[in-house]
Design an enzyme around this catalytic site. Structure first.
Site, PDB file in Angstrom:
ATOM      1  N   CYS A   1      63.088  29.770  57.759  1.00 15.26           N
ATOM      2  CA  CYS A   1      62.739  30.938  58.566  1.00 15.26           C
ATOM      3  C   CYS A   1      63.748  31.117  59.710  1.00 15.26           C
ATOM      4  CB  CYS A   1      61.297  30.849  59.054  1.00 15.26           C
ATOM      5  SG  CYS A   1      60.656  32.445  59.623  1.00 15.26           S
TER       6      CYS A   1
ATOM      7  N   HIS B   1      58.840  30.694  53.832  1.00 16.42           N
ATOM      8  CA  HIS B   1      58.265  29.390  54.169  1.00 16.42           C
ATOM      9  C   HIS B   1      57.874  28.650  52.896  1.00 16.42           C
ATOM     10  CE1 HIS B   1      57.775  29.813  58.572  1.00 16.42           C
ATOM     11  NE2 HIS B   1      57.693  31.106  58.298  1.00 16.42           N
TER      12      HIS B   1
ATOM     13  N   GLU C   1      56.856  25.687  52.677  1.00 16.48           N
ATOM     14  CA  GLU C   1      55.692  24.841  52.975  1.00 16.48           C
ATOM     15  C   GLU C   1      54.384  25.625  52.919  1.00 16.48           C
ATOM     16  OE1 GLU C   1      56.660  26.558  57.039  1.00 16.48           O
ATOM     17  OE2 GLU C   1      57.699  26.098  55.163  1.00 16.48           O
TER      18      GLU C   1
END
Length: 216
Positions: A87, A197, A199
């Site tokens: 990001c 992202h 994650e």
């Protein structure tokens, strides 16, 4: 489910900007030995360094420099040691960021400017597909319609770095579209990064992180 990757030491660099706990959990799922720290020696000696980022470009750059992260990233890359940005942790790798008319110098690992998204709806928040190169290692094993989670109002819309030395592999650039196409990921030697992202991107994000860990 834990993915099959040999235990590599990965440091999530903690400079005050980024979802470090989410990144830690996602990396641990790959089987990596993960630590959240800003300690210089640990960050330098890890097999991989993950640089997250959330918030304004200028604030992230300020926090990174205060934690000596700019120096650590430069030193790692000078020695061919893997670094991955996520990001705003990707955005600060470019030459500059322009937010609210203010220009802030980035790390200048890649040329280009991070500028406001050119779309009717901003921020770009939610799931989107990407267009990855066929030889991508980062997206290996992922379907073309795999979706990733984005949350951002700024992006890089133009890629200008070229490699004229046939002995050096050209950067592999992945694109996505929200209004106008923007850079969604880059694989450039030891330096990889994603605008989205991983994650927060479920199984697709886990596979992507597993691919990165597998190169360490």
């Amino acid at each position: 489910m834990e993915l099959s990757t040999a235990a590599k030491k990965v440091v999530v660099f903690d400079y005050g900007f980024g979802n470090v706990r989410s990144a830690e959990r996602a990396l641990a799922r790959t089987g990596a030995d993960v630590e959240i720290t800003r300690d210089y020696d640990r960050a330098m000696n890890a097999d991989g360094l993950l640089v997250p980022g959330v918030g304004a470009f200028a604030a992230c750059m300020k926090g990174l420099k205060e934690a000596r992260g700019d120096w650590i990233i430069d030193r790692r890359l000078s020695g061919g040691r893997p670094v991955m940005g996520i990001c705003v942790g990707m955005q600060i790798l470019f030459a500059r960021g322009i937010e609210h008319g203010e220009e802030t110098e980035g790390l200048d690992e890649w040329p280009g400017s991070v500028e406001p998204l050119q779309a009717d709806i901003v921020p770009h928040m939610g799931w989107n597909t990407v267009d990855a190169p066929t030889d991508s290692e980062l997206f290996a094993g992922l379907d073309a319609d795999a979706r990733f989670y984005f949350v951002h109002s700024y992006a890089v819309h133009d890629w200008s770095l070229e490699t004229h030395n046939a002995a050096i592999r050209a950067p592999r650039v992945t694109w996505s579209t929200h209004g106008k196409p923007f850079v969604a990921a880059v694989e450039n030697g030891a330096l990889w990064a994603t605008q989205f992202h991983p994650e927060k991107s479920g199984d697709a994000g886990a596979q992507l992180l597993n691919n990165w860990i597998g190169t360490l």
